[in-house]
Motif scaffolding. Structure first.
Motif, PDB file in Angstrom:
ATOM      1  N   LEU A  24     -28.738  -1.887  40.220  1.00  0.00           N
ATOM      2  CA  LEU A  24     -29.003  -0.485  40.556  1.00  0.00           C
ATOM      3  C   LEU A  24     -28.544   0.452  39.454  1.00  0.00           C
ATOM      4  O   LEU A  24     -29.055   1.561  39.313  1.00  0.00           O
ATOM      5  CB  LEU A  24     -28.280  -0.108  41.860  1.00  0.00           C
ATOM      6  CG  LEU A  24     -28.860  -0.630  43.175  1.00  0.00           C
ATOM      7  CD1 LEU A  24     -27.982  -0.188  44.333  1.00  0.00           C
ATOM      8  CD2 LEU A  24     -30.284  -0.131  43.377  1.00  0.00           C
ATOM      9  N   GLY A  25     -27.560   0.013  38.671  1.00  0.00           N
ATOM     10  CA  GLY A  25     -26.999   0.876  37.645  1.00  0.00           C
ATOM     11  C   GLY A  25     -27.708   0.820  36.307  1.00  0.00           C
ATOM     12  O   GLY A  25     -27.313   1.506  35.370  1.00  0.00           O
ATOM     13  N   LYS A  26     -28.754   0.014  36.178  1.00  0.00           N
ATOM     14  CA  LYS A  26     -29.480  -0.095  34.919  1.00  0.00           C
ATOM     15  C   LYS A  26     -30.648   0.879  34.889  1.00  0.00           C
ATOM     16  O   LYS A  26     -31.493   0.884  35.789  1.00  0.00           O
ATOM     17  CB  LYS A  26     -30.000  -1.524  34.733  1.00  0.00           C
ATOM     18  CG  LYS A  26     -28.891  -2.559  34.591  1.00  0.00           C
ATOM     19  CD  LYS A  26     -29.470  -3.958  34.462  1.00  0.00           C
ATOM     20  CE  LYS A  26     -28.376  -5.000  34.327  1.00  0.00           C
ATOM     21  NZ  LYS A  26     -28.914  -6.381  34.245  1.00  0.00           N
ATOM     22  N   ALA A  27     -30.702   1.699  33.857  1.00  0.00           N
ATOM     23  CA  ALA A  27     -31.792   2.671  33.740  1.00  0.00           C
ATOM     24  C   ALA A  27     -33.142   1.980  33.656  1.00  0.00           C
ATOM     25  O   ALA A  27     -34.159   2.517  34.115  1.00  0.00           O
ATOM     26  CB  ALA A  27     -31.569   3.545  32.508  1.00  0.00           C
ATOM     27  N   SER A  28     -33.156   0.758  33.084  1.00  0.00           N
ATOM     28  CA  SER A  28     -34.408   0.017  32.948  1.00  0.00           C
ATOM     29  C   SER A  28     -35.019  -0.320  34.304  1.00  0.00           C
ATOM     30  O   SER A  28     -36.233  -0.541  34.407  1.00  0.00           O
ATOM     31  CB  SER A  28     -34.175  -1.273  32.156  1.00  0.00           C
ATOM     32  OG  SER A  28     -33.210  -2.088  32.792  1.00  0.00           O
ATOM     33  N   THR A  29     -34.188  -0.374  35.340  1.00  0.00           N
ATOM     34  CA  THR A  29     -34.688  -0.671  36.683  1.00  0.00           C
ATOM     35  C   THR A  29     -35.678   0.388  37.141  1.00  0.00           C
ATOM     36  O   THR A  29     -36.640   0.098  37.863  1.00  0.00           O
ATOM     37  CB  THR A  29     -33.520  -0.750  37.678  1.00  0.00           C
ATOM     38  OG1 THR A  29     -32.644  -1.811  37.274  1.00  0.00           O
ATOM     39  CG2 THR A  29     -34.006  -1.014  39.095  1.00  0.00           C
TER      40      THR A  29
ATOM     41  N   ALA B  22     -30.169   9.381  38.635  1.00  0.00           N
ATOM     42  CA  ALA B  22     -28.829   9.979  38.656  1.00  0.00           C
ATOM     43  C   ALA B  22     -28.045   9.513  39.875  1.00  0.00           C
ATOM     44  O   ALA B  22     -26.839   9.244  39.788  1.00  0.00           O
ATOM     45  CB  ALA B  22     -28.938  11.494  38.642  1.00  0.00           C
ATOM     46  N   PHE B  23     -28.727   9.395  41.012  1.00  0.00           N
ATOM     47  CA  PHE B  23     -28.043   8.991  42.241  1.00  0.00           C
ATOM     48  C   PHE B  23     -27.536   7.553  42.134  1.00  0.00           C
ATOM     49  O   PHE B  23     -26.385   7.258  42.471  1.00  0.00           O
ATOM     50  CB  PHE B  23     -29.001   9.111  43.431  1.00  0.00           C
ATOM     51  CG  PHE B  23     -28.366   8.781  44.757  1.00  0.00           C
ATOM     52  CD1 PHE B  23     -27.731   9.769  45.504  1.00  0.00           C
ATOM     53  CD2 PHE B  23     -28.391   7.489  45.251  1.00  0.00           C
ATOM     54  CE1 PHE B  23     -27.133   9.451  46.721  1.00  0.00           C
ATOM     55  CE2 PHE B  23     -27.790   7.165  46.456  1.00  0.00           C
ATOM     56  CZ  PHE B  23     -27.167   8.153  47.198  1.00  0.00           C
ATOM     57  N   PHE B  24     -28.394   6.661  41.662  1.00  0.00           N
ATOM     58  CA  PHE B  24     -28.016   5.249  41.606  1.00  0.00           C
ATOM     59  C   PHE B  24     -27.274   4.887  40.308  1.00  0.00           C
ATOM     60  O   PHE B  24     -26.274   4.177  40.336  1.00  0.00           O
ATOM     61  CB  PHE B  24     -29.247   4.355  41.725  1.00  0.00           C
ATOM     62  CG  PHE B  24     -29.790   4.234  43.119  1.00  0.00           C
ATOM     63  CD1 PHE B  24     -28.999   3.729  44.139  1.00  0.00           C
ATOM     64  CD2 PHE B  24     -31.091   4.619  43.407  1.00  0.00           C
ATOM     65  CE1 PHE B  24     -29.489   3.609  45.427  1.00  0.00           C
ATOM     66  CE2 PHE B  24     -31.601   4.503  44.698  1.00  0.00           C
ATOM     67  CZ  PHE B  24     -30.794   4.004  45.712  1.00  0.00           C
ATOM     68  N   ALA B  25     -27.808   5.363  39.166  1.00  0.00           N
ATOM     69  CA  ALA B  25     -27.325   4.881  37.871  1.00  0.00           C
ATOM     70  C   ALA B  25     -26.563   5.909  37.062  1.00  0.00           C
ATOM     71  O   ALA B  25     -26.215   5.653  35.906  1.00  0.00           O
ATOM     72  CB  ALA B  25     -28.507   4.359  37.054  1.00  0.00           C
ATOM     73  N   GLY B  26     -26.297   7.062  37.639  1.00  0.00           N
ATOM     74  CA  GLY B  26     -25.558   8.096  36.928  1.00  0.00           C
ATOM     75  C   GLY B  26     -24.123   7.683  36.633  1.00  0.00           C
ATOM     76  O   GLY B  26     -23.609   6.700  37.170  1.00  0.00           O
ATOM     77  N   GLU B  27     -23.466   8.465  35.777  1.00  0.00           N
ATOM     78  CA  GLU B  27     -22.086   8.148  35.376  1.00  0.00           C
ATOM     79  C   GLU B  27     -21.159   8.042  36.576  1.00  0.00           C
ATOM     80  O   GLU B  27     -20.237   7.224  36.592  1.00  0.00           O
ATOM     81  CB  GLU B  27     -21.588   9.213  34.406  1.00  0.00           C
ATOM     82  CG  GLU B  27     -20.213   8.932  33.848  1.00  0.00           C
ATOM     83  CD  GLU B  27     -19.776   9.973  32.838  1.00  0.00           C
ATOM     84  OE1 GLU B  27     -18.596   9.961  32.449  1.00  0.00           O
ATOM     85  OE2 GLU B  27     -20.614  10.812  32.434  1.00  0.00           O
TER      86      GLU B  27
END
Length: 465
Positions: free
Chosen positions: A63-68, A370-375
């Protein structure tokens, strides 16, 4: 310890008595064994908890990968002519591709020879120079210089940039050495071949692209670069695998286009993101189910589960549930519910509405990311929490496992000690029973002897009268 045959001489049931004594002595062992069963079950249950949290952690990483969320689906409307693959850097778009030339590898052919196994001169150093300026040497000093040996030596050294084979053309001198550039394109083509220290081999293999008529080695296939246009822009490639023309796309050219260009499309693929969310939900629900089963209590029959009342399980469940309350203020997404992910208030299980999730991905992709993979997004929060829970030194699961393992080991020691004490006591009883059996046997023998003597005296007295 064997206890049979005790009491045979005396006629006393000493073996049964000893067996009964052992049975009564071993009754307290059941208490220890029951405690062992419970301790082992707790240790196993903590292992289940650990595996469940690890699964959530792994799913959260995706979930934290932007590529997802930036995945694209690529396609070619003529795979016979051109195939395409995409990476996570690909951008949605459509491209008309016309292929006017395929890349080819250069090939050179030497004059034929009658014998492929006899030496061609002695030794020598062959120097290969390629169009890109690369130079490599093959030292044949003191080595076999036959056609077979030269082919083997060239193919054994990939740094030469050349492959070799033998062609039999069926003539009186049929064996012809063919040299082919290792890769396609003009940069990999051979510009010159020279042989130092072996004139015979120089006559066979000498080559100069600037003056090809000066040598007998003949170019049969010219090195060519691939040529194509993408949406009207001319592209040249050393190979038929074009990797840097359109960012994130790899085009594999199979043949020239005839009339119509090939249509290559790259469209957003929400299935990667929805699968990542579904995998997370499944991992979370599996963890939640495991915790509920391991901590449940049946009020009807008073039956508790292995971790009923366990603080570790409640702690994990509490931490995970608190993370799911995460919200992203000032956005259309806001919460998990805004993405179509809701919690069953009775069981705590999550449910995904894929239609709502895909709509959010399409309408507000940056907010979903932003919700899943944001800082400070959901994935980052889950990562921090699960790492703390799974810490091998101070994590609550590791601490609980260590405590349960110590209890298992202690109970094992207690059981072994108790069994040893019982065996020792039984050995004392056995020796006492053996002594008793011996004494009673001797007394029985004496009694039988006296009885026999008295009977004989009585018989003699009767005869005299």
């Amino acid at each position: 310890m064997a206890i049979s045959n005790i009491g045979v001489g005396s006629g006393l049931p000493l073996d049964q008595l000893l067996a009964d004594l052992r049975k009564n002595s071993e009754a307290p062992l059941t208490v220890i064994q029951n405690k062992q069963t419970v301790a082992n079950a707790r240790l196993s249950a903590y292992g289940v908890l650990k595996s469940s949290v690890e699964a959530v952690q792994k799913a959260a990483e995706a979930l934290g990968k932007a590529s997802t969320y930036g995945a694209v689906k690529v396609a070619s409307n003529s795979t016979d002519t051109l195939t395409v693959t995409g990476s996570d850097k690909a951008i949605a778009g459509q491209y008309n591709v016309e292929i006017t030339e395929l890349a080819k590898a250069q090939s050179l052919v030497a004059l034929g020879r009658e014998d492929r196994t006899s030496n061609i001169g002695n030794g020598g150093v062959i120097t290969f120079t390629l169009e890109d300026g690369t130079t490599a040497k093959l030292d044949l000093s003191g080595k076999d210089t036959s056609l077979d040996a030269i082919v083997a030596a060239i193919n054994a050294d990939p740094s030469l940039g050349v492959n070799a084979t033998l062609i039999n053309d069926g003539s009186d001198s049929p064996h012809r050495l063919m040299l082919t550039a290792s890769t396609t394109g003009t940069d990999a083509s051979i510009t010159s071949i020279s042989v130092d220290g072996n004139a015979d081999l120089e006559n066979l293999l000498g080559y100069d692209a600037a003056d090809p008529s000066a040598h007998t080695l003949e170019q049969k296939t010219e090195a060519l670069n691939a040529k194509l246009t993408i949406n009207g822009i001319e592209i040249t490639s050393q190979t038929n695998t074009v990797t840097d023309a359109v960012e994130g796309l790899t085009l594999t050219l199979n043949k020239k286009t005839s009339t119509d260009p090939v249509l290559v499309s790259a469209t957003r693929d929400p299935s990667v993101a929805t699968k990542a969310v579904t995998d997370f939900v499944n991992a979370y629900n599996n963890m939640n189910t495991n915790i509920r089963q391991l901590t449940s209590y049946n009020a009807d029959d008073g039956q508790a589960s292995v971790l009923t009342g366990d603080s570790v399980s409640r702690n994990i469940q509490s931490q995970m549930r608190s993370i799911l309350d995460f919200s992203l203020p000032g956005t259309a997404v806001g919460t998990l519910a805004g993405l179509g992910i809701t919690t069953n208030p009775a069981s705590g299980a999550l449910t995904v509405d894929n239609t709502k999730l895909e709509a959010a991905l399409k309408a507000n992709p940056s907010e979903v990311i932003a919700f899943f993979a944001g800082e400070d997004g959901l994935s980052a929060r889950l990562k921090k929490t699960t790492e703390s829970i799974l810490n091998t030194e101070q994590g609550i699961i590791s601490t609980a496992q260590s405590g349960a393992k110590r209890q298992v080991d202690d109970l094992k020691t207690q059981l072994a000690s108790a069994e040893a004490r019982i065996d020792s006591q039984m050995e004392v009883y056995r020796k006492q029973f053996l002594a008793l059996d011996k004494i009673v046997t001797q007394m029985n023998a004496t009694s039988n002897y006296l009885t026999q003597q008295l009977e004989m005296l009585s018989a003699n007295a009767t005869k005299k009268n």
